[in-house]
Scaffold this motif. Structure first.
Motif, PDB file in Angstrom:
ATOM      1  N   VAL A  19       0.844  -1.206   0.000  1.00  0.00           N
ATOM      2  CA  VAL A  19       0.000   0.000   0.000  1.00  0.00           C
ATOM      3  C   VAL A  19       0.874   1.248   0.000  1.00  0.00           C
ATOM      4  O   VAL A  19       0.672   2.170  -0.800  1.00  0.00           O
ATOM      5  N   ARG A  22       2.808   1.743  -3.313  1.00  0.00           N
ATOM      6  CA  ARG A  22       1.935   2.233  -4.390  1.00  0.00           C
ATOM      7  C   ARG A  22       1.640   3.718  -4.212  1.00  0.00           C
ATOM      8  O   ARG A  22       1.633   4.475  -5.177  1.00  0.00           O
ATOM      9  N   GLU A  23       1.378   4.113  -2.969  1.00  0.00           N
ATOM     10  CA  GLU A  23       1.103   5.533  -2.708  1.00  0.00           C
ATOM     11  C   GLU A  23       2.335   6.392  -3.017  1.00  0.00           C
ATOM     12  O   GLU A  23       2.211   7.466  -3.602  1.00  0.00           O
ATOM     13  N   ALA A  27       2.681   9.504  -5.635  1.00  0.00           N
ATOM     14  CA  ALA A  27       3.064  10.816  -5.121  1.00  0.00           C
ATOM     15  C   ALA A  27       4.376  11.322  -5.715  1.00  0.00           C
ATOM     16  O   ALA A  27       4.558  12.526  -5.886  1.00  0.00           O
ATOM     17  N   VAL A  79      -0.939   7.033   4.810  1.00  0.00           N
ATOM     18  CA  VAL A  79      -1.406   7.106   3.422  1.00  0.00           C
ATOM     19  C   VAL A  79      -1.807   8.540   3.076  1.00  0.00           C
ATOM     20  O   VAL A  79      -1.443   9.071   2.021  1.00  0.00           O
ATOM     21  N   ILE A  82       1.249  10.735   2.620  1.00  0.00           N
ATOM     22  CA  ILE A  82       1.874  10.548   1.307  1.00  0.00           C
ATOM     23  C   ILE A  82       1.059  11.276   0.234  1.00  0.00           C
ATOM     24  O   ILE A  82       1.619  11.963  -0.625  1.00  0.00           O
ATOM     25  N   ARG A  83      -0.258  11.131   0.301  1.00  0.00           N
ATOM     26  CA  ARG A  83      -1.105  11.779  -0.709  1.00  0.00           C
ATOM     27  C   ARG A  83      -1.005  13.305  -0.650  1.00  0.00           C
ATOM     28  O   ARG A  83      -1.111  13.969  -1.669  1.00  0.00           O
ATOM     29  N   ASN A 163      -6.456   1.333  -3.630  1.00  0.00           N
ATOM     30  CA  ASN A 163      -5.396   1.260  -2.618  1.00  0.00           C
ATOM     31  C   ASN A 163      -5.894   1.672  -1.233  1.00  0.00           C
ATOM     32  O   ASN A 163      -5.505   1.084  -0.236  1.00  0.00           O
ATOM     33  N   LEU A 164      -6.759   2.672  -1.171  1.00  0.00           N
ATOM     34  CA  LEU A 164      -7.280   3.111   0.120  1.00  0.00           C
ATOM     35  C   LEU A 164      -8.131   2.012   0.765  1.00  0.00           C
ATOM     36  O   LEU A 164      -8.081   1.811   1.982  1.00  0.00           O
TER      37      LEU A 164
END
Length: 189
Positions: A19, A22-23, A27, A79, A82-83, A163-164
């Protein structure tokens, strides 16, 4: 139940790692160098967590559930960090952040999950060994959980699960570790 706790640690470790990777990939605009750096930082922070656990030296019936709970609480904010990292570091839309900002994002993103999982594995493995089993057996159980976590991550990608949603599922699985360990501790009293 320590066996199941170790299995869950392996599962949430790999699933959570996927996860976060991927994030980070999204980003940082797909710069593949950061996969290698993130994995290296993950190993470093996991080792730091193991070292911290050895210094605290309190593997007991309350530390493992507390670490599971803390791990469950940390993933989603990580998460969202990162976003939002491009905004936090004042990135220009469509442009790469400077290397040291990107490296800082990677270090921060994997630090707490890595430390917590290193410490959690150490404490669970220690309790597992107190029941007469070997450290190699503890590591085997944790690796089996990692294999299942990797297979789930692959399946989720194939099935198009966001992903979330995977992050939320990982948090729920981590909370399952708290519940199962608590049930086990309550039944042995």
């Amino acid at each position: 139940m320590n066996t199941l706790s170790l299995f869950i640690i392996g599962l949430i470790s790999i699933l959570g790692q996927v996860v976060l990777l991927r994030e980070l990939n999204v980003a940082l605009y797909g710069v593949e160098l950061f996969y290698i750096l993130a994995l290296g930082m993950w190993l470093l922070w996991s080792a730091a967590g193991t070292w911290i656990g050895s210094r605290v030296n309190a593997a007991s019936t309350w530390t493992v559930p507390a670490l599971f709970l803390l791990r469950a609480v940390v993933l989603l904010p990580d998460v969202f960090f990162i976003r939002g990292s491009r905004v936090l570091f004042a990135g220009v839309p469509g442009a790469y952040l400077p290397f040291y900002h990107q490296f800082g994002i990677v270090m921060l993103a994997v630090s707490l999950p890595g430390v917590l999982l290193g410490w959690l594995f150490r404490d669970c493995a220690r309790l597992y060994c107190k029941s007469g089993r070997t450290l190699a057996a503890a590591y085997t159980v944790e690796c089996a959980g990692g294999v299942v976590g990797g297979l789930l991550a692959t399946g989720f990608l194939l099935w198009g699960i966001p992903n979330l949603t995977i992050a939320v599922l990982c948090c729920v699985l981590t909370l399952l570790g708290v519940v199962l360990f608590g049930v086990r501790a309550g039944s042995t009293r």
